[in-house]
Scaffold this motif. Structure first.
Motif, PDB file in Angstrom:
ATOM      1  N   LEU A  39       0.817  -1.214   0.000  1.00 50.21           N
ATOM      2  CA  LEU A  39       0.000   0.000   0.000  1.00 50.21           C
ATOM      3  C   LEU A  39       0.849   1.262   0.000  1.00 50.21           C
ATOM      4  O   LEU A  39       0.385   2.336  -0.403  1.00 50.21           O
ATOM      5  CB  LEU A  39      -0.930   0.017   1.217  1.00 50.21           C
ATOM      6  CG  LEU A  39      -1.970  -1.103   1.321  1.00 50.21           C
ATOM      7  CD1 LEU A  39      -2.788  -0.943   2.590  1.00 50.21           C
ATOM      8  CD2 LEU A  39      -2.882  -1.126   0.104  1.00 50.21           C
ATOM      9  N   THR A  40       2.092   1.161   0.454  1.00 52.10           N
ATOM     10  CA  THR A  40       2.956   2.340   0.559  1.00 52.10           C
ATOM     11  C   THR A  40       3.743   2.615  -0.713  1.00 52.10           C
ATOM     12  O   THR A  40       4.453   3.613  -0.795  1.00 52.10           O
ATOM     13  CB  THR A  40       3.958   2.169   1.721  1.00 52.10           C
ATOM     14  OG1 THR A  40       4.908   1.136   1.393  1.00 52.10           O
ATOM     15  CG2 THR A  40       3.244   1.807   3.012  1.00 52.10           C
ATOM     16  N   LEU A  41       3.647   1.746  -1.699  1.00 53.74           N
ATOM     17  CA  LEU A  41       4.465   1.862  -2.904  1.00 53.74           C
ATOM     18  C   LEU A  41       3.816   2.786  -3.936  1.00 53.74           C
ATOM     19  O   LEU A  41       2.601   2.989  -3.925  1.00 53.74           O
ATOM     20  CB  LEU A  41       4.692   0.477  -3.505  1.00 53.74           C
ATOM     21  CG  LEU A  41       5.425  -0.509  -2.589  1.00 53.74           C
ATOM     22  CD1 LEU A  41       5.491  -1.883  -3.239  1.00 53.74           C
ATOM     23  CD2 LEU A  41       6.826  -0.005  -2.267  1.00 53.74           C
ATOM     24  N   PRO A  42       4.602   3.317  -4.870  1.00 50.83           N
ATOM     25  CA  PRO A  42       4.024   4.162  -5.932  1.00 50.83           C
ATOM     26  C   PRO A  42       3.044   3.371  -6.791  1.00 50.83           C
ATOM     27  O   PRO A  42       3.293   2.219  -7.151  1.00 50.83           O
ATOM     28  CB  PRO A  42       5.256   4.585  -6.753  1.00 50.83           C
ATOM     29  CG  PRO A  42       6.430   4.385  -5.847  1.00 50.83           C
ATOM     30  CD  PRO A  42       6.074   3.224  -4.963  1.00 50.83           C
ATOM     31  N   ALA A  43       1.945   4.005  -7.149  1.00 51.88           N
ATOM     32  CA  ALA A  43       0.900   3.322  -7.915  1.00 51.88           C
ATOM     33  C   ALA A  43       1.422   2.818  -9.256  1.00 51.88           C
ATOM     34  O   ALA A  43       0.968   1.777  -9.751  1.00 51.88           O
ATOM     35  CB  ALA A  43      -0.287   4.262  -8.118  1.00 51.88           C
ATOM     36  N   GLU A  44       2.378   3.535  -9.852  1.00 52.98           N
ATOM     37  CA  GLU A  44       2.888   3.113 -11.158  1.00 52.98           C
ATOM     38  C   GLU A  44       3.677   1.819 -11.077  1.00 52.98           C
ATOM     39  O   GLU A  44       3.995   1.214 -12.105  1.00 52.98           O
ATOM     40  CB  GLU A  44       3.753   4.205 -11.785  1.00 52.98           C
ATOM     41  CG  GLU A  44       4.965   4.607 -10.974  1.00 52.98           C
ATOM     42  CD  GLU A  44       4.693   5.776 -10.027  1.00 52.98           C
ATOM     43  OE1 GLU A  44       5.659   6.444  -9.637  1.00 52.98           O
ATOM     44  OE2 GLU A  44       3.505   6.015  -9.711  1.00 52.98           O
ATOM     45  N   GLN A  45       4.004   1.360  -9.866  1.00 56.12           N
ATOM     46  CA  GLN A  45       4.695   0.086  -9.706  1.00 56.12           C
ATOM     47  C   GLN A  45       3.731  -1.067  -9.428  1.00 56.12           C
ATOM     48  O   GLN A  45       4.157  -2.149  -9.049  1.00 56.12           O
ATOM     49  CB  GLN A  45       5.733   0.173  -8.585  1.00 56.12           C
ATOM     50  CG  GLN A  45       6.966   0.958  -8.983  1.00 56.12           C
ATOM     51  CD  GLN A  45       8.041   0.958  -7.917  1.00 56.12           C
ATOM     52  OE1 GLN A  45       8.567   1.997  -7.555  1.00 56.12           O
ATOM     53  NE2 GLN A  45       8.374  -0.215  -7.422  1.00 56.12           N
ATOM     54  N   GLY A  46       2.434  -0.833  -9.643  1.00 56.83           N
ATOM     55  CA  GLY A  46       1.477  -1.931  -9.603  1.00 56.83           C
ATOM     56  C   GLY A  46       0.587  -1.972  -8.401  1.00 56.83           C
ATOM     57  O   GLY A  46      -0.576  -2.345  -8.499  1.00 56.83           O
TER      58      GLY A  46
END
Length: 386
Positions: A84-91
């Motif tokens: 949930l903490t990752l950039p959206a462009e990474q999936g």
């Protein structure tokens, strides 16, 4: 809970429910000669929070479908708080939950199970669903959509062809394709590859070494550091946590062989690695999920010095600062060649499988083309807005 006439879909809670969850896959796939029955203890460990370090940063709810007192379907719904903490462009990113481990007797039931998992995700304030992912991205991501005619290798999934239509007709669209590549490792690589490797061997700055299993924790830390750097921008990447690293070490240490795992150093600094595993599926397939009464002895004997047809490359990586350089390809090809020689000479292997590889990972796909690999399986990760 969802009920339709005699159909009931309910959350599972007990040890008996978890056993039924695992047993269903054995029944529904019994007629598929290319499905490899997992060891039931390993499969139970995957879905048991006390035995899977992934649950230290994730939560999940598993469901069973029953009709007339008979288990007819299953699914998991889960949320990885790190993802949930990752950039959206990474999936992944904020609001993205997952489902997986789908097994069902029919299309309508599959739709009902997916809808149940989606509702659990909505109740947790998720706005987008990815699936199937079972359960961590590091385990078995994606649905097999091509390559049903031969068994999967270790740590890869296998599904029936009609599942694709069932998932797509539930409103899902493909978001990422994952490939595995097949390679005849008894053959020499093309002359160009040989020249690249020979040039690397003349470069005094480069050293390709075997891992030292007696220094397992130290070597694992080196590989993990390279992995975290090399993969950090990749689609779907979620950092491994300490509890997961411990779990991976326990599971993989018995099938770690020093000449099948290489670390590349440049000027004395570790900058790349390649992990190859003998295909454990070849050993466990005849056991039908059980180590008893004699399966454990057969497996221990096999692990002493496995002779296999296939070896698999589940992970390799080069530090980010070298990824666009010629040296990155050179290091990768050198590691592939050295491990290829060992796999053939010491383990009797004739076939290699590389992957999974993301469809847009042009660097790895170029290397696969250079050594004349062919795509043998495709897996699809699907998404839907909730």
């Amino acid at each position: 809970m969802l009920a339709d006439q005699s159909l009931t879909i309910r959350p599972i809670h007990s040890k008996a429910d978890r056993k039924a969850f695992i047993d269903l896959a054995f029944r529904l796939n019994a007629d598929d000669p290319n499905w490899v029955p997992p060891l039931k203890g390993e499969a139970l460990g995957l879905i048991t929070p006390e035995k899977n370090g992934w649950f230290s940063h994730a939560e999940a709810q598993l469901y069973l479908a029953e009709r007339g007192g008979k288990i007819v379907g299953r699914i998991s719904a889960h949320i990885d708080t790190l993802a949930l903490t990752l950039p959206a462009e990474q999936g992944f990113g904020p609001g993205v939950g997952c489902w997986g481990l789908l097994e069902a007797e029919g299309r309508d039931l599959a739709h009902a199970l997916i809808a149940t998992a989606e509702q659990w995700l909505r109740d947790k304030h998720m706005v987008r669903a990815l699936g199937p992912i079972s359960m961590s991205i590091w385990e078995e991501p994606g649905l097999l959509i091509e390559g049903f005619d031969h068994p999967p290798t270790i740590m890869m999934g296998h599904h029936k062809p009609h599942y694709q239509e069932w998932i797509e007709s539930a409103g899902y669209r493909g978001v990422k394709t994952l490939y595995t590549y097949d390679l005849d490792i008894t053959k020499e690589f093309p002359p160009l590859v040989g020249r690249i490797i020979a040039a690397g061997e003349k470069n005094a700055r480069i050293r390709i070494r075997k891992v030292d299993k007696s220094q397992f924790d130290k070597e694992a830390a080196i590989i993990l550091a390279i992995l975290n750097d090399a993969w950090s921008d990749n689609w779907g990447y979620v950092p491994l946590t300490e509890p997961e690293i411990v779990d991976v070490g326990v599971k993989l240490k018995p099938i770690v062989f020093e000449d099948l795992i290489r670390i590349a150093e440049v000027d004395g600094e570790p900058v790349a690695f390649m992990i190859v595993l003998p295909d454990l599926n070849e050993a466990i397939a005849p056991l039908n999920g059980s180590l008893f009464p004699f399966g454990w002895a057969k497996l221990l004997w096999w692990l002493r010095k496995p002779k296999v047809r296939t070896v698999r490359v589940p992970l390799m990586g080069v530090v980010k600062r070298l990824q666009s350089s010629r040296m990155a390809s050179q290091l990768a090809l050198m590691m592939i060649e050295y491990i290829r020689r060992s796999a053939v000479a010491e383990y009797g292997a004739s076939r290699g499988e590389i992957g999974w590889i993301l469809e847009d990972n042009q660097g790895m796909r170029s290397i696969a083309d250079l050594i004349e690999c062919k795509i043998n399986k495709k897996y699809e990760v699907y998404e839907r807005t909730l």
